[in-house]
Design an enzyme around this catalytic site. Structure first.
Site, PDB file in Angstrom:
ATOM      1  N   ASP A   1      23.698 112.889  16.027  1.00  0.00           N
ATOM      2  CA  ASP A   1      24.260 112.154  17.163  1.00  0.00           C
ATOM      3  C   ASP A   1      23.630 112.694  18.459  1.00  0.00           C
ATOM      4  O   ASP A   1      23.527 113.906  18.651  1.00  0.00           O
ATOM      5  CB  ASP A   1      25.787 112.335  17.194  1.00  0.00           C
ATOM      6  CG  ASP A   1      26.481 111.337  18.095  1.00  0.00           C
ATOM      7  OD1 ASP A   1      27.274 110.529  17.586  1.00  0.00           O
ATOM      8  OD2 ASP A   1      26.233 111.373  19.319  1.00  0.00           O
ATOM      9  N   ILE A   2      23.223 111.789  19.312  1.00  0.00           N
ATOM     10  CA  ILE A   2      22.520 112.160  20.548  1.00  0.00           C
ATOM     11  C   ILE A   2      23.468 112.800  21.578  1.00  0.00           C
ATOM     12  O   ILE A   2      23.031 113.524  22.468  1.00  0.00           O
ATOM     13  CB  ILE A   2      21.803 110.907  21.142  1.00  0.00           C
ATOM     14  CG1 ILE A   2      20.613 111.282  21.993  1.00  0.00           C
ATOM     15  CG2 ILE A   2      22.753 110.000  21.883  1.00  0.00           C
ATOM     16  CD1 ILE A   2      19.417 111.735  21.241  1.00  0.00           C
TER      17      ILE A   2
ATOM     18  N   ASN B   1      35.020 104.839  13.388  1.00  0.00           N
ATOM     19  CA  ASN B   1      35.736 104.040  14.381  1.00  0.00           C
ATOM     20  C   ASN B   1      35.529 102.541  14.174  1.00  0.00           C
ATOM     21  O   ASN B   1      34.450 102.099  13.764  1.00  0.00           O
ATOM     22  CB  ASN B   1      35.250 104.419  15.783  1.00  0.00           C
ATOM     23  CG  ASN B   1      35.637 105.844  16.151  1.00  0.00           C
ATOM     24  OD1 ASN B   1      36.716 106.308  15.818  1.00  0.00           O
ATOM     25  ND2 ASN B   1      34.744 106.547  16.836  1.00  0.00           N
TER      26      ASN B   1
ATOM     27  N   GLN C   1      35.091 101.570  18.796  1.00  0.00           N
ATOM     28  CA  GLN C   1      33.751 101.613  18.198  1.00  0.00           C
ATOM     29  C   GLN C   1      32.729 101.181  19.239  1.00  0.00           C
ATOM     30  O   GLN C   1      32.689 100.022  19.653  1.00  0.00           O
ATOM     31  CB  GLN C   1      33.682 100.669  16.976  1.00  0.00           C
ATOM     32  CG  GLN C   1      32.333 100.711  16.268  1.00  0.00           C
ATOM     33  CD  GLN C   1      32.249  99.731  15.091  1.00  0.00           C
ATOM     34  OE1 GLN C   1      33.160  98.922  14.874  1.00  0.00           O
ATOM     35  NE2 GLN C   1      31.167  99.783  14.362  1.00  0.00           N
TER      36      GLN C   1
ATOM     37  N   HIS D   1      29.125 103.099  10.994  1.00  0.00           N
ATOM     38  CA  HIS D   1      28.613 104.471  10.895  1.00  0.00           C
ATOM     39  C   HIS D   1      29.755 105.438  10.636  1.00  0.00           C
ATOM     40  O   HIS D   1      30.864 105.266  11.143  1.00  0.00           O
ATOM     41  CB  HIS D   1      27.825 104.881  12.141  1.00  0.00           C
ATOM     42  CG  HIS D   1      28.546 104.640  13.428  1.00  0.00           C
ATOM     43  ND1 HIS D   1      28.628 103.393  14.009  1.00  0.00           N
ATOM     44  CD2 HIS D   1      29.227 105.482  14.243  1.00  0.00           C
ATOM     45  CE1 HIS D   1      29.324 103.474  15.131  1.00  0.00           C
ATOM     46  NE2 HIS D   1      29.717 104.733  15.301  1.00  0.00           N
TER      47      HIS D   1
ATOM     48  N   HIS E   1      30.883 109.350  11.055  1.00  0.00           N
ATOM     49  CA  HIS E   1      30.595 110.591  11.773  1.00  0.00           C
ATOM     50  C   HIS E   1      30.936 111.784  10.889  1.00  0.00           C
ATOM     51  O   HIS E   1      32.038 111.832  10.332  1.00  0.00           O
ATOM     52  CB  HIS E   1      31.492 110.727  13.008  1.00  0.00           C
ATOM     53  CG  HIS E   1      31.302 109.706  14.080  1.00  0.00           C
ATOM     54  ND1 HIS E   1      30.655 109.983  15.263  1.00  0.00           N
ATOM     55  CD2 HIS E   1      31.713 108.411  14.184  1.00  0.00           C
ATOM     56  CE1 HIS E   1      30.673 108.906  16.044  1.00  0.00           C
ATOM     57  NE2 HIS E   1      31.311 107.944  15.415  1.00  0.00           N
TER      58      HIS E   1
END
Ligand code: AMP
Length: 120
Positions: free
Chosen positions: A29-30, A85, A90, A96, A98
């Site tokens: 994750d960025i 989410n 979301q 996706h 996490h």
């Protein structure tokens, strides 16, 4: 389709990829909640939990075991939280999962430095 995560899967947008196979793509994750915060996404576009088909859902959760072990091995967290989410919470409308490592004590590193630990 104008989807950020489809572009990541297709390599049109760079990512810190840590694993992929025929069905799934996993990357850091960025904007991580902790060191090693990872996203697992299906290579095929599905919007959310209501939309995703069961075969992909299984592949994603099967992969979560693999990535959880990898995170343990590389970063040795005290736990791993799994979040997914839907709806207003979301942000990216491509399903996706996490994987968020939890640490008793941890100094935040840059995503780039965490990535180096995965590729060592
Ligand atoms: P969610 O709120 O569940 O949709 O979470 C979306 C997540 O995607 C957030 O944690 C973002 O930090 C992450 N994210 C957004 N853009 C990127 C990107 N280009 N590369 C990696 N992670 C991203």
């Amino acid at each position: 389709m104008d989807c950020l995560f489809c572009k990541i899967v297709n390599g049109e947008i760079p990512s810190y990829k840590i694993y992929e196979d025929e069905y799934v793509f996993c990357f850091l994750d960025i904007n991580p909640k902790s060191n090693g915060h990872t996203l697992i996404i299906p290579k095929k576009h599905f919007k959310d939990l209501n939309d995703i088909d069961n075969d992909y859902l299984f592949k994603i959760h099967e992969t979560s075991k693999k990535i959880s072990k990898l995170i343990d091995e590389k970063l040795n967290p005290n736990g791993i939280q799994i979040v997914q989410n839907n709806g207003v919470i979301q942000e990216v409308k491509h399903y996706h999962l996490h994987l968020i490592p939890i640490y008793n004590k941890n100094d935040k590193m840059s995503v780039e430095d965490v990535y180096k630990m995965f590729t060592k």
